[in-house]
Design a protein around this motif. Structure first.
Motif, PDB file in Angstrom:
ATOM      1  N   GLY A 132       0.558  -1.588   0.074  1.00  0.00           N
ATOM      2  CA  GLY A 132      -0.440  -0.090   0.529  1.00  0.00           C
ATOM      3  C   GLY A 132       0.707   1.631   0.222  1.00  0.00           C
ATOM      4  O   GLY A 132       2.074   1.255   0.059  1.00  0.00           O
ATOM      5  N   ASP A 133       0.215   2.420  -0.065  1.00  0.00           N
ATOM      6  CA  ASP A 133       1.091   3.806  -0.030  1.00  0.00           C
ATOM      7  C   ASP A 133       1.481   3.749   0.986  1.00  0.00           C
ATOM      8  O   ASP A 133       2.475   4.374   0.115  1.00  0.00           O
ATOM      9  CB  ASP A 133       0.087   5.021  -0.200  1.00  0.00           C
ATOM     10  N   ALA A 134       1.830   3.511   1.678  1.00  0.00           N
ATOM     11  CA  ALA A 134       2.791   4.038   3.072  1.00  0.00           C
ATOM     12  C   ALA A 134       3.841   3.308   2.667  1.00  0.00           C
ATOM     13  O   ALA A 134       4.924   3.748   2.366  1.00  0.00           O
ATOM     14  CB  ALA A 134       2.776   3.755   4.374  1.00  0.00           C
ATOM     15  N   ALA A 135       4.139   2.638   2.231  1.00  0.00           N
ATOM     16  CA  ALA A 135       4.969   1.431   1.862  1.00  0.00           C
ATOM     17  C   ALA A 135       5.695   1.997   0.938  1.00  0.00           C
ATOM     18  O   ALA A 135       6.732   1.617   0.403  1.00  0.00           O
ATOM     19  CB  ALA A 135       4.435  -0.027   1.545  1.00  0.00           C
ATOM     20  N   THR A 136       4.837   2.464  -0.156  1.00  0.00           N
ATOM     21  CA  THR A 136       5.379   2.688  -1.248  1.00  0.00           C
ATOM     22  C   THR A 136       6.215   4.159  -1.328  1.00  0.00           C
ATOM     23  O   THR A 136       7.251   4.379  -1.590  1.00  0.00           O
ATOM     24  CB  THR A 136       4.093   2.800  -2.501  1.00  0.00           C
ATOM     25  N   GLU A 137       4.933   4.339  -0.504  1.00  0.00           N
ATOM     26  CA  GLU A 137       6.211   6.204  -0.276  1.00  0.00           C
ATOM     27  C   GLU A 137       7.839   5.551   0.783  1.00  0.00           C
ATOM     28  O   GLU A 137       8.907   6.621   0.512  1.00  0.00           O
ATOM     29  CB  GLU A 137       5.201   6.955   0.241  1.00  0.00           C
ATOM     30  N   GLU A 138       7.592   5.408   0.911  1.00  0.00           N
ATOM     31  CA  GLU A 138       7.961   4.651   2.173  1.00  0.00           C
ATOM     32  C   GLU A 138      10.014   4.253   1.106  1.00  0.00           C
ATOM     33  O   GLU A 138      11.211   4.256   1.537  1.00  0.00           O
ATOM     34  CB  GLU A 138       8.665   3.432   3.004  1.00  0.00           C
ATOM     35  N   LEU A 139       9.542   3.298   0.921  1.00  0.00           N
ATOM     36  CA  LEU A 139      10.078   2.931  -0.640  1.00  0.00           C
ATOM     37  C   LEU A 139      10.825   3.751  -1.090  1.00  0.00           C
ATOM     38  O   LEU A 139      12.108   3.772  -1.880  1.00  0.00           O
ATOM     39  CB  LEU A 139       9.652   1.847  -1.113  1.00  0.00           C
ATOM     40  N   LEU A 140       9.792   4.876  -2.011  1.00  0.00           N
ATOM     41  CA  LEU A 140      10.446   5.963  -2.492  1.00  0.00           C
ATOM     42  C   LEU A 140      11.490   6.661  -1.766  1.00  0.00           C
ATOM     43  O   LEU A 140      12.920   7.265  -2.381  1.00  0.00           O
ATOM     44  CB  LEU A 140       9.474   6.440  -3.043  1.00  0.00           C
ATOM     45  N   LYS A 141      11.623   7.183  -0.902  1.00  0.00           N
ATOM     46  CA  LYS A 141      12.195   7.530   0.228  1.00  0.00           C
ATOM     47  C   LYS A 141      13.578   6.919   0.439  1.00  0.00           C
ATOM     48  O   LYS A 141      14.418   7.803  -0.029  1.00  0.00           O
ATOM     49  CB  LYS A 141      11.684   8.103   1.369  1.00  0.00           C
TER      50      LYS A 141
END
Lengths: 500, 500
Positions: A434-443
């Motif tokens: 989900g979004d939180a994991a994707t955002e964390e991955l990007l960072k």
């Protein structure tokens, strides 16, 4: 004329403050080496994304300008010490953010010549070659992309012009559309004097520059209709038609539709033919914005997206994104140049000249917002000649192949999912958690400094939207090893997230 | 890192189409020599004004782009053979047309570095140094010109930005004025939805870009009031006040006044203090356009023209005219940057980033028409550092002295008359036999190829106007001998005309 044939120029009195000829030759060559060191390897020694905190770069520089001139060496040393660490490196092969802004040797040298010549191409008469090379190179590019013939300046009435960006191209075509729709009344009397509100249309995936153009043109952002898209994020022509009919019934005046070839979020390609049949039937200006994806049409296999362009009024794409020509270099073509020129022309006495009045020449100041203009055609001319069509085709295909390779790697990874099928060189994906994991991955990936990725939000097919990572491929020197390295980073961070 | 420390980069497969590292170093240095040959003497071997006929340059070039890449040598040979004869040489010391667009070694090399780095400064986050060096250099320039402190970004709320041209600076400030006057309603709803017509003011001597800006902004050229001028071609403040009162009585909404420091026709300097007191009393946006003459304020003795600027809302001038920084480089300052940013901002998901949302950084895309931006601050930074304030002052004074010398020569000539007193470096004069003789004189001098002059029309003091020759001085390398040579040409042709 070479340096040895005559004495080298040095100024006297006040002109002694100039860089003298010997210094220019020496420092110029040092800067060529500096740029070569940077582009051909040095750039890879820096983190792709700058780690500078707000204010950090400025704090390292003097708060006041120097009273006395400084040595050139000191300036260069600050470039290395202060400027380079403060940059996010768009020329790094692992630059995968936004879109590429790739450059090349021939382009840089064309731009150098333009800086050195320092001519103004506002009118044909202020430097005929500046205008004529631009007109020619725009015709060349129209041929290289196999655009409908109507867009070429010879025989006319169409023609091409170099603008700074696609934002400006959209803006000036919107102005021409506004004027054509009001019979040039708004140019004279202003929109406050016109009763029916003008409306324009683009998809909800189109670039933000269209909304900005509406505001600047005095038409109001509320009068821009954001038309719905299909599952592939492409404008839905039936939704467009429905919207136009409703506006007409409500007494509005539809004047402009912008279709996109390659949306920013996902490189979706709007169906130009179907859209063009609607705009043609209603007499609405159709502008087609191929800012990024347009470059692909240098290869015949991608020219399908041009289908219907002969019914459009204007077309634009940016060689400064994916065609090895450094910023700024946007190409804009008009099917008929007269409405644009009529919209933007103003003729004061000090610019009057015989050539303009003969009607036999193009004065490009009447095609753009600014008056002055640099000899930007040189860099595009150098690029087209140095690479040839075949060289450009080979590089475009190389990038698409690398992106396809990257897409496969994502598909095969257990915790990553494609958010939408890859379009050309852009892959959008997300973490299955989900979004939180994707955002964390990007960072996490960006924090490594070894690659740079950006993000957007895309519809998830269930009416919601999702935070997705965009991986764009297209920096000039990228090879398969760079793609593999970027994927390894992504996979490593994704696995780390999944294990938690 | 030097060339010898590692192997030189050459591509493989598709990337072999790129210019390889060795070629870039070799051709780059050749192009530096080519530019040096041109600027330090070579340019003087060409007629200042190109003799090319319409279509002549194009006819010498292939009608279609090459399929295979060409050698760089062939490209350069066409530069010499086809491009140079097709140029009008703005860097020739006897370039006296329009205004100078002078350049310099440090500027060309700063621009080369910008081309090579190829970074995008649209957001602070896309390359922090690109934004921070620009903000710093704009504060430096504000200090160098002794602008009122409110225009500096530190501590704010003012700030400076580099635009392409003064046309764009006038346009974006007009937009901000339009929005402030309508409480940002026109941005949302469009001007067609707003009842009272917005009006703007400038003198009848102001640059044509103001009329163009009115058209583009949807306010209509008819809503621009061209205020009368005094004998010295300066805006008459009482005429402005009268005009505003009449418009208010008629239910109009005055939103913008543009005062000029250095009109195009005669470099007249509008009285900013008196104008600013009027705009301040009425809450009207005052923009001050010092495109050409603003550069003079690098010298304390010319700063009187800034009197009252602390009451204005925005100020602009062009280092790319008379401050040795090659096009494009316009400086625009805002007393308060918020109205401009609020007018031009649009924030799509793909551009969202923490730095922007923290409010601690400047995102220059919100200060201009285009989204993308080149690292233009580098060339201005190089120029300010290399020359220092003292070097720039010495050169400005040198040019004014040369113009004063030229003015004396005109005054002493029996058949020439000054049309208005010289302002800074611009001398306007005419032949005593009237317009036809002046026009013939202009053509004869330009036909020699040894100097280039332009023209305008100026009031003759009896209600009529007169065709006058403008002689502008300010090319980087001009010396007294060039001025004497230009005058000799003019005198010779004037005598020939008088003898007939």
């Amino acid at each position: 004329m070479s340096e040895t044939q005559r004495e080298s120029w040095t100024g006297s009195g006040a002109t002694a403050h100039h860089m003298d000829e010997g210094e220019f030759r020496r420092f110029g060559k040092e800067m060529i080496d500096w740029v070569a060191d940077y582009l051909y390897g040095g750039v890879e020694k820096h983190p792709v994304q700058s780690r500078a905190a707000p204010g950090e770069v400025r704090s390292m520089l003097p708060g006041r300008p120097p009273r006395e001139g400084e040595g050139f060496k000191d300036i260069i040393s600050d470039l290395d010490r202060i400027v380079l660490p403060g940059l996010t490196h768009w020329q790094h092969p692992n630059w995968h953010g936004y879109f590429p802004a790739n450059t090349s040797g021939p382009s840089i040298l064309g731009d150098l010549v333009a800086s050195g010549l320092g001519v103004q191409g506002m009118l044909w008469s202020t430097s005929p070659a500046c205008t004529e090379v631009e007109t020619l190179v725009m015709d060349w590019m129209a041929q290289a992309l196999e655009l409908p013939e109507c867009y070429q300046s010879v025989p006319g009435p169409g023609g091409g012009v170099i603008q700074d960006t696609a934002s400006s191209a959209s803006f000036v075509t919107l102005l021409a559309a506004r004027e054509r729709a009001t019979d040039w009344r708004s140019n004279r009397e202003g929109l406050g004097a016109i009763d029916r509100r003008l409306v324009a249309y683009t998809s909800n995936q189109a670039h933000s520059s269209i909304a900005k153009a509406m505001k600047m043109a005095g038409m109001g952002e509320d009068q821009l209709r954001l038309v719905g898209v299909d599952d592939g994020h492409r404008m839905d022509p039936s939704a467009l038609e429905e919207c136009i009919r409703r506006d007409l019934a409500d007494g509005h005046l539809p004047c402009y539709v912008c279709a996109t070839l390659g949306t920013t979020s996902s490189v979706a390609i709007d169906p130009v033919r179907e859209i063009a049949e609607i705009t043609d039937a209603h007499g609405i200006w159709l502008h087609v914005d191929g800012a990024f994806a347009g470059a692909a049409a240098i290869c015949p296999e991608y020219r399908g997206m041009h289908e219907g362009l002969e019914l459009a009024d204007s077309y634009t794409f940016n060689p400064h994104k994916w065609l090895f020509t450094n910023f700024d270099c946007n190409c804009l073509w008009l099917r008929d140049r007269e409405p644009l020129v009529r919209t933007l022309t103003v003729m004061p006495e000090y610019l009057r000249n015989e050539a303009s009045e003969s009607g036999r020449v193009i004065d490009y100041r009447d095609w753009q917002v600014p008056l002055g203009r640099r000899f930007r055609a040189l860099k595009l001319w150098f690029v087209m000649r140095f690479y040839g069509i075949e060289g450009l085709q080979a590089l475009i295909r190389h990038h698409v192949e690398l992106a396809s390779h990257f897409e496969r790697l994502v598909e095969e990874h257990p915790s990553l999912e494609l958010s939408t099928p890859r379009n050309l060189t852009l892959t959008c994906f997300h973490h299955q958690d989900g979004d939180a994991a994707t955002e964390e991955l990007l960072k996490a990936v960006n924090a490594t400094g070894d690659a740079y990725l950006s993000h957007t939000r895309l519809g998830d097919g269930d009416g919601g939207d999702r935070f997705v990572i965009r991986v764009s491929i297209g920096q000039s020197r990228i090879e398969r090893e760079h793609v593999d390295r970027a994927f390894e980073l992504i996979a490593r961070e994704a696995d780390r997230l999944s294990r938690r």
